[in-house]
Structures are given as structure tokens and as C-alpha cells.
Enzyme design. Structure first.
Site, PDB file in Angstrom:
ATOM      1  N   ARG A  36       0.825  -1.220   0.000  1.00 37.98           N
ATOM      2  CA  ARG A  36       0.000   0.000   0.000  1.00 37.98           C
ATOM      3  C   ARG A  36       0.855   1.264   0.000  1.00 37.98           C
ATOM      4  O   ARG A  36       0.415   2.311  -0.461  1.00 37.98           O
ATOM      5  CB  ARG A  36      -0.947  -0.017   1.188  1.00 37.98           C
ATOM      6  CG  ARG A  36      -0.245   0.069   2.535  1.00 37.98           C
ATOM      7  CD  ARG A  36      -1.241   0.169   3.655  1.00 37.98           C
ATOM      8  NE  ARG A  36      -0.563   0.125   4.948  1.00 37.98           N
ATOM      9  CZ  ARG A  36      -1.178   0.193   6.103  1.00 37.98           C
ATOM     10  NH1 ARG A  36      -2.469   0.313   6.153  1.00 37.98           N
ATOM     11  NH2 ARG A  36      -0.493   0.143   7.231  1.00 37.98           N
ATOM     12  N   HIS A  78      -6.586 -10.854   4.048  1.00 38.34           N
ATOM     13  CA  HIS A  78      -6.346 -12.102   3.303  1.00 38.34           C
ATOM     14  C   HIS A  78      -7.514 -12.484   2.397  1.00 38.34           C
ATOM     15  O   HIS A  78      -7.320 -12.906   1.260  1.00 38.34           O
ATOM     16  CB  HIS A  78      -6.024 -13.252   4.267  1.00 38.34           C
ATOM     17  CG  HIS A  78      -4.698 -13.091   4.943  1.00 38.34           C
ATOM     18  ND1 HIS A  78      -4.241 -13.939   5.924  1.00 38.34           N
ATOM     19  CD2 HIS A  78      -3.714 -12.163   4.795  1.00 38.34           C
ATOM     20  CE1 HIS A  78      -3.048 -13.557   6.334  1.00 38.34           C
ATOM     21  NE2 HIS A  78      -2.705 -12.469   5.667  1.00 38.34           N
ATOM     22  N   LYS A  96      -0.839 -17.257   7.231  1.00 41.18           N
ATOM     23  CA  LYS A  96      -1.705 -17.497   8.377  1.00 41.18           C
ATOM     24  C   LYS A  96      -1.850 -16.168   9.104  1.00 41.18           C
ATOM     25  O   LYS A  96      -0.958 -15.313   8.968  1.00 41.18           O
ATOM     26  CB  LYS A  96      -1.169 -18.573   9.308  1.00 41.18           C
ATOM     27  CG  LYS A  96       0.310 -18.525   9.658  1.00 41.18           C
ATOM     28  CD  LYS A  96       0.877 -17.361  10.357  1.00 41.18           C
ATOM     29  CE  LYS A  96       0.327 -16.949  11.671  1.00 41.18           C
ATOM     30  NZ  LYS A  96       1.050 -15.736  12.230  1.00 41.18           N
ATOM     31  N   ASP A 177      -2.844 -14.593  15.811  1.00 42.09           N
ATOM     32  CA  ASP A 177      -1.468 -14.300  15.401  1.00 42.09           C
ATOM     33  C   ASP A 177      -0.522 -15.450  15.743  1.00 42.09           C
ATOM     34  O   ASP A 177       0.250 -15.885  14.890  1.00 42.09           O
ATOM     35  CB  ASP A 177      -0.967 -13.008  16.043  1.00 42.09           C
ATOM     36  CG  ASP A 177       0.305 -12.542  15.353  1.00 42.09           C
ATOM     37  OD1 ASP A 177       0.280 -12.401  14.117  1.00 42.09           O
ATOM     38  OD2 ASP A 177       1.336 -12.374  16.029  1.00 42.09           O
TER      39      ASP A 177
HETATM   40  N1  LIG Z   1       4.562 -17.495   8.736  1.00 38.15           N
HETATM   41  C1  LIG Z   1       5.146 -16.749   9.645  1.00 38.15           C
HETATM   42  O1  LIG Z   1       6.127 -17.136  10.276  1.00 38.15           O
HETATM   43  C2  LIG Z   1       4.621 -15.375   9.891  1.00 38.15           C
HETATM   44  C3  LIG Z   1       5.377 -14.475  10.653  1.00 38.15           C
HETATM   45  C4  LIG Z   1       4.898 -13.186  10.812  1.00 38.15           C
HETATM   46  C5  LIG Z   1       3.691 -12.811  10.234  1.00 38.15           C
HETATM   47  N2  LIG Z   1       2.976 -13.731   9.524  1.00 38.15           N
HETATM   48  C6  LIG Z   1       1.684 -13.351   8.918  1.00 38.15           C
HETATM   49  O2  LIG Z   1       1.950 -12.535   7.787  1.00 38.15           O
HETATM   50  C7  LIG Z   1       0.982 -11.484   7.706  1.00 38.15           C
HETATM   51  C8  LIG Z   1       1.720 -10.158   7.683  1.00 38.15           C
HETATM   52  O3  LIG Z   1       2.449 -10.017   8.897  1.00 38.15           O
HETATM   53  P1  LIG Z   1       3.749  -9.059   8.998  1.00 38.15           P
HETATM   54  O4  LIG Z   1       4.331  -9.311  10.330  1.00 38.15           O
HETATM   55  O5  LIG Z   1       4.590  -9.197   7.791  1.00 38.15           O
HETATM   56  O6  LIG Z   1       3.027  -7.631   9.004  1.00 38.15           O
HETATM   57  P2  LIG Z   1       3.669  -6.222   8.599  1.00 38.15           P
HETATM   58  O7  LIG Z   1       5.139  -6.222   8.868  1.00 38.15           O
HETATM   59  O8  LIG Z   1       2.827  -5.199   9.253  1.00 38.15           O
HETATM   60  O9  LIG Z   1       3.482  -6.155   7.009  1.00 38.15           O
HETATM   61  C9  LIG Z   1       2.243  -6.291   6.425  1.00 38.15           C
HETATM   62  C10 LIG Z   1       2.231  -5.669   5.040  1.00 38.15           C
HETATM   63  O10 LIG Z   1       0.880  -5.411   4.719  1.00 38.15           O
HETATM   64  C11 LIG Z   1       0.691  -3.967   4.677  1.00 38.15           C
HETATM   65  N3  LIG Z   1      -0.563  -3.590   5.308  1.00 38.15           N
HETATM   66  C12 LIG Z   1      -0.821  -3.385   6.603  1.00 38.15           C
HETATM   67  N4  LIG Z   1      -2.107  -3.052   6.777  1.00 38.15           N
HETATM   68  C13 LIG Z   1      -2.638  -3.025   5.546  1.00 38.15           C
HETATM   69  C14 LIG Z   1      -3.927  -2.712   5.054  1.00 38.15           C
HETATM   70  N5  LIG Z   1      -4.916  -2.373   5.868  1.00 38.15           N
HETATM   71  N6  LIG Z   1      -4.122  -2.792   3.733  1.00 38.15           N
HETATM   72  C15 LIG Z   1      -3.136  -3.126   2.900  1.00 38.15           C
HETATM   73  N7  LIG Z   1      -1.890  -3.422   3.300  1.00 38.15           N
HETATM   74  C16 LIG Z   1      -1.659  -3.368   4.613  1.00 38.15           C
HETATM   75  C17 LIG Z   1       1.872  -3.363   5.357  1.00 38.15           C
HETATM   76  O11 LIG Z   1       2.050  -2.041   4.890  1.00 38.15           O
HETATM   77  P3  LIG Z   1       2.798  -0.913   5.770  1.00 38.15           P
HETATM   78  O12 LIG Z   1       4.255  -1.310   5.765  1.00 38.15           O
HETATM   79  O13 LIG Z   1       2.495   0.329   5.044  1.00 38.15           O
HETATM   80  O14 LIG Z   1       2.199  -0.981   7.153  1.00 38.15           O
HETATM   81  C18 LIG Z   1       2.949  -4.336   4.918  1.00 38.15           C
HETATM   82  O15 LIG Z   1       3.277  -4.134   3.555  1.00 38.15           O
HETATM   83  C19 LIG Z   1       0.045 -11.669   8.908  1.00 38.15           C
HETATM   84  O16 LIG Z   1      -1.130 -12.326   8.501  1.00 38.15           O
HETATM   85  C20 LIG Z   1       0.843 -12.534   9.865  1.00 38.15           C
HETATM   86  O17 LIG Z   1       0.058 -13.400  10.678  1.00 38.15           O
HETATM   87  C21 LIG Z   1       3.424 -14.988   9.331  1.00 38.15           C
END
Ligand SMILES: NC(=O)c1ccc[n+]([C@@H]2O[C@H](COP(=O)([O-])OP(=O)(O)OC[C@H]3O[C@@H](n4cnc5c(N)ncnc54)[C@H](OP(=O)(O)O)[C@@H]3O)[C@@H](O)[C@H]2O)c1
Length: 320
Positions: A36, A78, A96, A177
Site C-alpha cells: 500500500r 487475506h 496465516k 497471530d
Molecule cells: N509465517 C510466519 O512465520 C509469519 C510471521 C509473521 C507474520 N505472519 C503473517 O503474515 C501477515 C503479515 O504479517 P507481517 O508481520 O509481515 O506484518 P507487517 O510487517 O505489518 O506487514 C504487512 C504488510 O501489509 C501492509 N498492510 C498493513 N495493513 C494493511 C492494510 N490495511 N491494507 C493493505 N496493506 C496493509 C503493510 O504495509 P505498511 O508497511 O504500510 O504498514 C505491509 O506491507 C500476517 O497475517 C501474519 O500473521 C506470518
């Protein structure tokens, strides 16, 4: 389709780790990214060598140069993001928690099935060599008959209602989470629950900051699953059986060591393979599924994702 050309939606924490691990996947390349914030998307694209940076989700999907998309936006997005890809006919690996609830999950699954497009939840742990080895040892009765599994996943996260961890619109709360990992261990290793009880603590905005699910499984064994944003916990999973104990060491859901201890107290450590962060295994699996024309994973099928989402719904219903 030899090389899988990946697109990514989201350019945050997990997208970066996943993109780094693409280097460990044969015949996979980063084709395009959207986030975004255009500046962050551009920086991400440059860091990880994406061929293009898209201005919108539709722009990402419209070029016809993607074989699959990895959805790495927060859980609250998602459903919308995965549906956009599936409706464009593009296979999806979705982070997830797969969706906010089982209703959303079912819509995503029905869309994939109707359009005959591959869809898989990015439950990376299910594909890790350490998890597979632990599962194999348990199935071979290395600890005898199962008695209990105790798993905790906790880290101290300051209360920040605007962050995705706490924001209810984005699926905030410990259950979606991190709680799904201890519960995944309990269900995947011990089978379905016969009964369970939930204890939880609410954050000021109502989301769960700490949640503990204690239950009995159909086979009679017990499980205790804790997830919390209030404190750093051991982040281990301990399985006790009639002949010994198997421990998935800290962090139990990643590439971690296993310790097998027999009833005389003698321990054997099984060291994890440490390659990348460990996201390459799920990604390679998706590539193989696509090359074989599969519409879902035989290892982590959509029925398992839906059952897990339904169980998470049942837990939230029990949170009074
Ligand atoms: N598999 C794993 O080990 C693991 C680990 C961590 C997270 N996850 C999962 O991955 C997903 C993302 O987590 P993350 O820790 O990467 O989060 P993050 O660091 O906040 O990144 C999320 C991304 O989505 C964007 N975003 C946030 N809110 C949004 C919105 N309302 N509309 C559109 N884009 C938006 C963020 O943009 P900005 O940078 O502008 O905020 C960023 O590009 C979650 O579902 C989480 O559960 C999985």
C-alpha cells in the site's frame, strides 16, 4: 511451467523473510510486488530483485506474468487479497491466519474450487524438516502412548491499538497471530479435541492479549496451549508419553532442535537443519503442486485449513 514466477502482496516483516528464502527454492523467481505504501514497495522490489513494482493489486495481477501470488498482508486483508488473485485465475499461497473466520475461509476455498485455481494456507511449520522428524518419531511411538502436549508461544508486545497485532479489523489478538501454532501442534499430533476450556485476558480494545486452551483429545491425551503478548515464554512444545518425552525446543514452530528423553532420563538431541528462515519448504511445495497440476496441497489440504479455522471460531465462541 518450469520456473514459478511469484508475485507478493504486502512488503512487511514476513514478506522480506519469505523473499530471502526464495533463494533456496529451485526454479522460482520474484516477478512483482505490491504494497500500500509505494515507497516501501519500491524499496522491497529493489532489495529482493523483483522485476516490477505494481501500483495496485489489480495492476499486479493484470500483466499475465505471474504463476502464483504470496499473500503477506495482515489477516484482515487475506480474504480480499486472495479472492482478487483467485478470480484472476492466479494460484495463491496465503499467510496465516488464513482468514478472520471460517466463513471467510470457506468463501476463499469455494472460489478456488469453482475456478479450479490452486490455494494453500502458508502454514510453513507443517513443511519444516524438524516438524516432520518430530511427527515421524511420535508416529513410531518413540515416547510410547501420548499422555500430554504442552506448548507456549509468548512475547512481550507493548499495547499499540493501531498495530496489526492488536487491531481487531486486521484480526488482532494472540489467538489468530500466534495461538494457532500451539493449537496446530495439539491437533496435528494428537488429533481432534473431545472437549476444551478457554481462559483469556482482554486488551483494552477487547482483543485477546493472552489465551490458554486446555483440552482432552479423542484418543484421551491432554493438551495445554498458551499464546500471549504479555510476556516472553519458553516457546517450546513438550510431548509426554508412557516411554519418554519429546521436546520441540525454542522456537518450537521454526527450524528447531528436538530432544528425545527416555523414561530413564537419557536424552538425545536431534539438531535442526538451519537453511534460510525455513519458508522455502512451503514455497517449493507449492511449486511442485503447480507443476503437477494440483489444485490443493496433499500435505496441508484446504480441508485441514477449514477445520483449523472452524476450531478457532469455536474457541472464540467459548471466550465469554
Ligand atoms: N509465517 C510466519 O512465520 C509469519 C510471521 C509473521 C507474520 N505472519 C503473517 O503474515 C501477515 C503479515 O504479517 P507481517 O508481520 O509481515 O506484518 P507487517 O510487517 O505489518 O506487514 C504487512 C504488510 O501489509 C501492509 N498492510 C498493513 N495493513 C494493511 C492494510 N490495511 N491494507 C493493505 N496493506 C496493509 C503493510 O504495509 P505498511 O508497511 O504500510 O504498514 C505491509 O506491507 C500476517 O497475517 C501474519 O500473521 C506470518
Amino acid at each position: 511451467m518450469k520456473t514459478i514466477r511469484w508475485g507478493i502482496l504486502g512488503a512487511g516483516h514476513i514478506a522480506g523473510k519469505w523473499a530471502l528464502d526464495l533463494a533456496h527454492v529451485e526454479d522460482a523467481t520474484l516477478q512483482a510486488v505490491w504494497a500500500r505504501n509505494p515507497a516501501k514497495a519500491a524499496e522491497f522490489g529493489k532489495s529482493f530483485g523483483a522485476n516490477r513494482v505494481a501500483n495496485s493489486v489489480q495492476d499486479l495481477l493484470a500483466e499475465g506474468d505471474l504463476d502464483a501470488v504470496y499473500v503477506a498482508t495482515p489477516h484482515g486483508r487475506h480474504h480480499e487479497d486472495a479472492l482478487a488473485c483467485l478470480e484472476a485465475g492466479i494460484p495463491v499461497l496465503c499467510e496465516k491466519a488464513f482468514a478472520l473466520d471460517s466463513r471467510q475461509a470457506l468463501e476463499m476455498i469455494e472460489c478456488a474450487r469453482t475456478r479450479k485455481v490452486f490455494l494453500m494456507e502458508a502454514l510453513w511449520t507443517r513443511f519444516l524438516p524438524s516438524f516432520l522428524e518430530g511427527k515421524r518419531l511420535l508416529e513410531e511411538k518413540a515416547v510410547g502412548q501420548y499422555l500430554s502436549i504442552t506448548t507456549d508461544f509468548g512475547f512481550a508486545a507493548p499495547y499499540a491499538p493501531q498495530s496489526r497485532l492488536w487491531d481487531p479489523q486486521m484480526g488482532g489478538g494472540a489467538l489468530l497471530d500466534i495461538g494457532l501454532y500451539p493449537l496446530f501442534f495439539a491437533r496435528e499430533l494428537f488429533g481432534p479435541f473431545a472437549e476444551f476450556k478457554v481462559e483469556w485476558i482482554r486488551a483494552p480494545n477487547g482483543v485477546d492479549r493472552r489465551i490458554q486452551v486446555r483440552g482432552r483429545h479423542l484418543g484421551g491425551a491432554r493438551s495445554d496451549s498458551l499464546a500471549t503478548f504479555d510476556e516472553n515464554t519458553s516457546c517450546r512444545s513438550v510431548i509426554e508419553g508412557t516411554l519418554g518425552t519429546l521436546t520441540f525446543e525454542r522456537m518450537f514452530h521454526t527450524q528447531t532442535d528436538l530432544v528425545l528423553t527416555n523414561s530413564q532420563g537419557v536424552s538425545k538431541r536431534i539438531e535442526a537443519i538451519h537453511q534460510g528462515h525455513g519458508y522455502q519448504y512451503e514455497t517449493a511445495h507449492v511449486g511442485n503442486c503447480l507443476r503437477h497440476g494440483l489444485l490443493e496441497s496433499p500435505i496441508w489440504p484446504l480441508s485441514s485449513t477449514l477445520e483449523q479455522m472452524e476450531f478457532l471460531d469455536a474457541i472464540r465462541q467459548a471466550m465469554t
